[in-house]
Structure formats: C-alpha cells, structure tokens
Design a protein around this motif. Sequence first.
Motif, mmCIF file in Angstrom:
data_model
loop_
_atom_site.group_PDB
_atom_site.id
_atom_site.type_symbol
_atom_site.label_atom_id
_atom_site.label_comp_id
_atom_site.label_asym_id
_atom_site.label_seq_id
_atom_site.Cartn_x
_atom_site.Cartn_y
_atom_site.Cartn_z
ATOM 1 N N MET A 159 43.893 36.668 49.745
ATOM 2 C CA MET A 159 42.531 37.152 49.548
ATOM 3 C C MET A 159 42.557 38.257 48.502
ATOM 4 O O MET A 159 43.450 39.096 48.513
ATOM 5 C CB MET A 159 41.987 37.683 50.867
ATOM 6 C CG MET A 159 40.695 38.385 50.745
ATOM 7 S SD MET A 159 39.315 37.863 51.765
ATOM 8 C CE MET A 159 39.680 36.374 52.534
ATOM 9 N N SER A 160 41.565 38.249 47.609
ATOM 10 C CA SER A 160 41.480 39.300 46.596
ATOM 11 C C SER A 160 40.027 39.693 46.383
ATOM 12 O O SER A 160 39.117 39.037 46.880
ATOM 13 C CB SER A 160 42.125 38.846 45.289
ATOM 14 O OG SER A 160 41.485 37.697 44.784
ATOM 15 N N LYS A 161 39.823 40.769 45.663
ATOM 16 C CA LYS A 161 38.491 41.310 45.346
ATOM 17 C C LYS A 161 37.633 41.506 46.599
ATOM 18 O O LYS A 161 36.467 41.131 46.635
ATOM 19 C CB LYS A 161 37.783 40.429 44.329
ATOM 20 C CG LYS A 161 38.429 40.457 42.966
ATOM 21 C CD LYS A 161 37.533 39.832 41.928
ATOM 22 C CE LYS A 161 38.093 40.111 40.549
ATOM 23 N NZ LYS A 161 37.165 39.690 39.504
ATOM 24 N N TYR A 212 31.639 41.143 40.986
ATOM 25 C CA TYR A 212 32.886 41.345 41.721
ATOM 26 C C TYR A 212 32.779 40.573 43.026
ATOM 27 O O TYR A 212 32.174 41.033 43.993
ATOM 28 C CB TYR A 212 33.086 42.846 41.983
ATOM 29 C CG TYR A 212 34.492 43.240 42.349
ATOM 30 C CD1 TYR A 212 35.424 43.567 41.374
ATOM 31 C CD2 TYR A 212 34.886 43.309 43.685
ATOM 32 C CE1 TYR A 212 36.703 43.966 41.709
ATOM 33 C CE2 TYR A 212 36.175 43.694 44.030
ATOM 34 C CZ TYR A 212 37.068 44.024 43.038
ATOM 35 O OH TYR A 212 38.351 44.412 43.375
ATOM 36 N N ILE A 213 33.353 39.382 43.081
ATOM 37 C CA ILE A 213 33.175 38.456 44.201
ATOM 38 C C ILE A 213 34.511 38.187 44.890
ATOM 39 O O ILE A 213 35.516 37.904 44.228
ATOM 40 C CB ILE A 213 32.555 37.129 43.700
ATOM 41 C CG1 ILE A 213 31.202 37.427 43.049
ATOM 42 C CG2 ILE A 213 32.404 36.138 44.838
ATOM 43 C CD1 ILE A 213 30.628 36.262 42.288
ATOM 44 N N GLU A 214 34.496 38.270 46.234
ATOM 45 C CA GLU A 214 35.712 38.008 47.002
ATOM 46 C C GLU A 214 36.230 36.607 46.729
ATOM 47 O O GLU A 214 35.455 35.665 46.584
ATOM 48 C CB GLU A 214 35.444 38.142 48.506
ATOM 49 C CG GLU A 214 35.232 39.558 48.952
ATOM 50 C CD GLU A 214 35.098 39.704 50.458
ATOM 51 O OE1 GLU A 214 35.367 38.741 51.192
ATOM 52 O OE2 GLU A 214 34.719 40.799 50.897
ATOM 53 N N LYS A 215 37.576 36.498 46.698
ATOM 54 C CA LYS A 215 38.226 35.204 46.497
ATOM 55 C C LYS A 215 39.226 34.984 47.625
ATOM 56 O O LYS A 215 39.940 35.890 48.013
ATOM 57 C CB LYS A 215 38.995 35.173 45.170
ATOM 58 C CG LYS A 215 38.138 35.262 43.938
ATOM 59 C CD LYS A 215 39.026 35.214 42.699
ATOM 60 C CE LYS A 215 38.226 35.430 41.435
ATOM 61 N NZ LYS A 215 39.105 35.459 40.274
ATOM 62 N N TYR A 216 39.262 33.737 48.116
ATOM 63 C CA TYR A 216 40.260 33.365 49.116
ATOM 64 C C TYR A 216 40.926 32.075 48.677
ATOM 65 O O TYR A 216 40.252 31.073 48.465
ATOM 66 C CB TYR A 216 39.630 33.185 50.508
ATOM 67 C CG TYR A 216 40.645 32.812 51.559
ATOM 68 C CD1 TYR A 216 41.704 33.659 51.855
ATOM 69 C CD2 TYR A 216 40.549 31.615 52.250
ATOM 70 C CE1 TYR A 216 42.636 33.319 52.818
ATOM 71 C CE2 TYR A 216 41.480 31.277 53.221
ATOM 72 C CZ TYR A 216 42.526 32.131 53.498
ATOM 73 O OH TYR A 216 43.453 31.795 54.444
ATOM 74 N N GLU A 217 42.221 32.125 48.533
ATOM 75 C CA GLU A 217 43.006 30.942 48.164
ATOM 76 C C GLU A 217 43.640 30.407 49.440
ATOM 77 O O GLU A 217 44.679 30.898 49.889
ATOM 78 C CB GLU A 217 44.053 31.310 47.126
ATOM 79 C CG GLU A 217 43.449 31.802 45.815
ATOM 80 C CD GLU A 217 44.495 32.249 44.828
ATOM 81 O OE1 GLU A 217 45.477 31.497 44.599
ATOM 82 O OE2 GLU A 217 44.342 33.362 44.286
ATOM 83 N N PHE A 227 46.128 42.013 46.166
ATOM 84 C CA PHE A 227 45.568 40.969 47.027
ATOM 85 C C PHE A 227 46.018 41.253 48.449
ATOM 86 O O PHE A 227 46.824 42.154 48.683
ATOM 87 C CB PHE A 227 46.015 39.565 46.580
ATOM 88 C CG PHE A 227 47.505 39.356 46.628
ATOM 89 C CD1 PHE A 227 48.114 38.897 47.786
ATOM 90 C CD2 PHE A 227 48.291 39.625 45.520
ATOM 91 C CE1 PHE A 227 49.485 38.716 47.845
ATOM 92 C CE2 PHE A 227 49.663 39.450 45.569
ATOM 93 C CZ PHE A 227 50.257 38.991 46.726
#
Length: 161
Positions: A57-59, A46-51, A88
């Motif tokens: 930002m998610s997770k 479960y790794i943070e994501k940033y677009e 998110f």
Amino acid sequence: MTSKIFKFIPLLIGLFLLMTNYSTAQNQVIDLWNKNAPNSIAAENYIEKYEEAIGKMSKVTHPTLTVFVPENPNGTSIVICPGGGYEFLSIKKEGYKTAEWFNSLGITAFVLKYRLPSDEIMEDKSIGPLQDAQEAVRYIRRNTQKWNLHPNKIGVLGYSA
C-alpha cells in the motif's frame, strides 16, 4: 440419487455464505480519525494505491485500524505498524499475516494503515505517522471493554517504520 444431492445444495450454499460473512465480519476496519487527520493537507491528485499481488500500500491518506480478534483472547493487544521504509506499507506480510500469528497466541491485533510522510499531504511530515500511531493506542484504550482488553497491556510493533 442426483435429486437427493440437489436438495442439499441450498443448505451448502447457505453454510458457505454464513462462514464467509463470519470470517469477513471479524476483521473490522475502523477509521482512525472521525474527520480529517490533524496536520493534513487536502491533495486531490494524491490517491491511495494498493497492489494486491504483493500486498503493498502506498500514498495513504486515510488512516485505519483493522481489528483481528483471536478465538480465545487473553486481554492483551498489539498495534502493528507495517514497514516499507516510509515509501509504502507491506500491509499483507508485515500487517495481516503478523496479526494472524498474534491471534494464534490469543493476542488481539490491530493493523495500522498509517499516513506516510509527504509534503504533499502534511503540514509537518515528521509527525504524521506518529500522530496516527498515538491515536491508534488512544482508540484502543477508549474501547477496551468492546474487545475485553486490558488498557495497560497494549503493545506496539513497528517493522522498518
């Protein structure tokens, strides 16, 4: 003539670096919890994501507060909880841009990057985001002297969260 211009290049570069460091140093990022957040479950996948392009930002597994200090603070502060329907965080538009607007009013803003409800990383997903928001207010109250804030003038703004 060109040799005179070249003499000023190091000075201009130095000023640019100084200004860049000042603006980035002002928006300090603070870990919300010293160790693991309460109610959390370790999940390696479960790794943070940033677009970056859309500021989404998610997770989120690592809650933080990003501090935005105005030029002329008035002692009032606000915790901003970006929305996103618990799927998110619209952290750029509903977090950083909102913080800049509050700064224009003299209000010190704290953008909360909070954990999103998930059975994968929480024992009880119904309370994770609330725990982060509560800790954000406690943290600000414990550190009011650091930013010259009034402990009874802390607001909380949540979008769809």
